[in-house]
Structure formats: structure tokens, C-alpha cells
Design a protein around this motif. Structure first.
Motif, PDB file in Angstrom:
ATOM      1  N   ASN A 172       0.824  -1.206   0.000  1.00  0.00           N
ATOM      2  CA  ASN A 172       0.000   0.000   0.000  1.00  0.00           C
ATOM      3  C   ASN A 172       0.862   1.263   0.000  1.00  0.00           C
ATOM      4  OD1 ASN A 172      -2.341  -1.524  -0.010  1.00  0.00           O
ATOM      5  ND2 ASN A 172      -2.621  -1.417   2.222  1.00  0.00           N
ATOM      6  N   ILE A 173       1.946   1.235   0.755  1.00  0.00           N
ATOM      7  CA  ILE A 173       2.837   2.397   0.807  1.00  0.00           C
ATOM      8  C   ILE A 173       3.499   2.620  -0.554  1.00  0.00           C
ATOM      9  CG2 ILE A 173       4.988   3.291   1.800  1.00  0.00           C
ATOM     10  CD1 ILE A 173       4.192   1.936   4.436  1.00  0.00           C
ATOM     11  N   ARG A 174       3.957   1.530  -1.160  1.00  0.00           N
ATOM     12  CA  ARG A 174       4.585   1.638  -2.474  1.00  0.00           C
ATOM     13  C   ARG A 174       3.601   2.221  -3.503  1.00  0.00           C
ATOM     14  NH1 ARG A 174       8.856  -1.541  -4.369  1.00  0.00           N
ATOM     15  NH2 ARG A 174       8.434  -2.993  -2.646  1.00  0.00           N
ATOM     16  N   GLU A 175       2.355   1.719  -3.480  1.00  0.00           N
ATOM     17  CA  GLU A 175       1.357   2.203  -4.427  1.00  0.00           C
ATOM     18  C   GLU A 175       1.027   3.677  -4.179  1.00  0.00           C
ATOM     19  OE1 GLU A 175      -1.199   2.139  -7.662  1.00  0.00           O
ATOM     20  OE2 GLU A 175       0.405   0.783  -7.032  1.00  0.00           O
ATOM     21  N   LYS A 176       0.971   4.070  -2.929  1.00  0.00           N
ATOM     22  CA  LYS A 176       0.718   5.476  -2.581  1.00  0.00           C
ATOM     23  C   LYS A 176       1.814   6.363  -3.174  1.00  0.00           C
ATOM     24  CE  LYS A 176       1.041   8.471   1.509  1.00  0.00           C
ATOM     25  NZ  LYS A 176       0.010   9.469   1.172  1.00  0.00           N
ATOM     26  N   LEU A 177       3.053   5.948  -3.018  1.00  0.00           N
ATOM     27  CA  LEU A 177       4.170   6.739  -3.535  1.00  0.00           C
ATOM     28  C   LEU A 177       4.144   6.810  -5.056  1.00  0.00           C
ATOM     29  CD1 LEU A 177       6.981   5.470  -1.140  1.00  0.00           C
ATOM     30  CD2 LEU A 177       6.081   7.802  -1.257  1.00  0.00           C
TER      31      LEU A 177
END
Length: 291
Positions: A82-87
Motif C-alpha cells: 500500500n505504501i509503495r502504491e501510494k508513492l
């Protein structure tokens, strides 16, 4: 009640309000610092992804992962995904903003400058709190001071607040004729208590202005003031429902709130000292342009 006071007995000044949200984050980060240490160390020089050739640094990823852990989220493949996709999404949108030349906008750059300043202030306050820890001795002394100021009794009172003395005397005359206090309280100018029959709940005398508390503590259970009590708010008719010995919550129960209170006071003093030492030259505001 004393519990309410000890659970956060501090009225922030205007100066404190300007950095209140920063201090909240500061204290949370300081208390949860050990949790963030559990995050696995990964080289900040590598990239977690590239978007149209632009790398997203591992440092950004690590920072957001650390924030997630401080907020109680466990480190898991799903959280990392989720963090990777947010970035990635943020980078995609930011690239589009640059294509439209929004980085040349004066308003956008002003917002960037303000955001940068806010982050610097937060970092400075975090560092200050970290290097100026509050010991239990100081917090316990504060705890005892608050208890002594609040006294050893609390009171359950009702009141009716009106603007004019004649109106207050008229209400007292009606009470003497047998009319119900709760019904007459509908005429009160205090919006917080009028709908509850003037009920103020349990509170220590120190919670009220002196004129009110002096009159209240002289009443017997079930008695109301025979004369209007004048304060800065108007004229009160006060009825004492009951009184009881005050039971203070244990120190350990309110320690964290006392710590937040003390840290806020630290920050208040720090900012006040910095402001007083700063060389400030105020200039006249630019005159509005004529249409």
C-alpha cells in the motif's frame, strides 16, 4: 471534577495554539520512538520503483513505513504494498503537475515554503523535547500542586444566569413561592446548562469564578442563594444539590496527560524566549491595489 482537571488541566495560550498540532505530533513521536526502531534497516539510496524514469527513493518508503508503525500498523507485505502504491500514485500526479508548469506558480511555491517551514519547526520541537525530558519528580510535583489547588471537596450545583439583578430577584421570589428551580432554569442565559435544569454537574470550587464558588460553598444541601450572586457573566441564582469528598485519580493514571501539559508549557516558554530575543523589524503592509 479533579479527574477532568488532571486528565488535562491546561488552557493553551494563543502562542501555544499556533504550535499545538506540532507538539501533539512531537510528543507522540517521542513516546513511540522505540517502536520505529523495529523497522528493518534498508539502504536509503536504492529505489522502490521508477515512474516514467524517475526513481522513488527507499528513504521515502522507509519514512512512511516508520509513520505507519508509529500509528500501530504492523509491518506486513500488505502495508508495504500500500505504501509503495501510494508513492507511485503521488509521483504520477506530481509529474503531471510539473508538466503543466505548476512549480512556477507563486501561490504553489508559497505553499511549499510554508510546508517546509512547518516541517522544520516540528523537527526542532521534537529535538527539544527529546533533549529536555521530564522526570517523574517534576510531574509528581505538578500533580500535587493541582490537587492542592482544587481542594478536598467537590460540589454538585445548579444555577440560573440572567443579565439584570431585578430579573434574578424575581426568580428568587418565585422559588420562595414553590416554583421548581429546574423549570425556572429555562430562562437562564447559560446555554450549556439551561437545557439540563441549570445542572452544572460535579466540580471543584476552583472551576468557577470566585464570586460563584464563594457563594456555592456556603450553601447547605438543597439550599439556594437568597440573593443574586453577581459575576462577570451576570447574576446567578445558585442551588447546591450535594457535596462530597474529592477522590483524585492515581498519578499513574494521569501521568501521560500531565506530561503533555508540562511539555506544552515547555514549548510555550521556549517560543516566548526565542521571540523575545529575535531582532524583528516590522514593515507596513502593502497597500491594496486600486481597481
Amino acid at each position: 471534577s479533579l479527574r477532568d482537571v488532571l486528565m488535562f488541566s491546561y488552557n493553551s495560550r494563543i502562542l501555544a495554539v499556533s504550535v499545538g498540532s506540532m507538539l501533539t505530533l512531537t510528543s507522540c513521536n517521542a513516546q513511540d520512538g522505540d517502536k520505529s526502531a523495529a523497522a528493518p534497516a534498508v539502504s536509503a539510496t536504492t529505489a522502490v520503483a521508477t515512474v516514467n524514469g524517475a526513481p522513488i527513493s527507499q528513504a521515502r518508503f522507509n519514512f512512511l513505513l516508520q509513520q505507519a508503525q508509529q500509528q500501530g500498523q504492523p509491518d506486513s507485505p500488505e502495508v508495504r504494498k500500500n505504501i509503495r502504491e501510494k508513492l507511485i500514485i503521488e509521483e504520477v500526479v506530481a509529474q503531471e503537475a510539473l508538466k503543466k508548469g505548476m512549480d512556477k506558480s507563486a501561490d504553489v511555491n508559497t505553499q511549499i515554503d510554508l510546508a517546509r517551514q512547518t516541517i522544520l519547526i516540528r523537527a526542532y520541537l521534537q529535538d527539544y523535547i527529546k533533549n529536555n525530558p521530564l522526570g517523574d519528580d517534576a510531574l509528581k510535583a505538578d500533580y500535587e500542586k493541582i490537587k492542592s489547588q482544587m481542594g478536598d471537596k467537590e460540589y454538585h450545583a445548579r444555577h440560573i444566569l440572567v443579565e439584570k439583578e431585578a430579573e434574578a430577584k424575581d426568580i428568587i421570589a418565585k422559588l420562595k413561592k414553590g416554583e421548581k428551580f429546574e423549570k425556572l432554569a429555562e430562562k437562564s442565559k447559560d446555554p450549556g446548562s439551561k437545557a439540563k435544569g441549570g445542572d452544572l454537574g460535579w466540580a471543584a470550587p476552583a472551576n468557577f469564578v470566585p464570586e460563584f464558588s464563594d457563594a456555592m460553598t456556603k450553601l447547605q444541601k438543597g439550599q439556594y442563594t437568597s440573593e443574586p450572586v453577581k459575576s462577570q457573566f451576570g447574576y446567578h441564582i445558585i442551588k447546591l444539590e450535594d457535596s462530597r469528598t474529592m477522590q483524585a485519580p492515581p498519578f499513574d493514571e494521569v501521568k501521560q496527560n500531565l506530561q503533555q501539559r508540562a511539555q506544552q508549557q515547555q514549548i510555550d516558554k521556549l517560543i516566548s524566549d526565542l521571540r523575545s530575543k529575535a531582532k524583528v523589524e516590522e514593515t507596513a503592509e502593502a497597500a491594496p491595489k486600486k481597481a
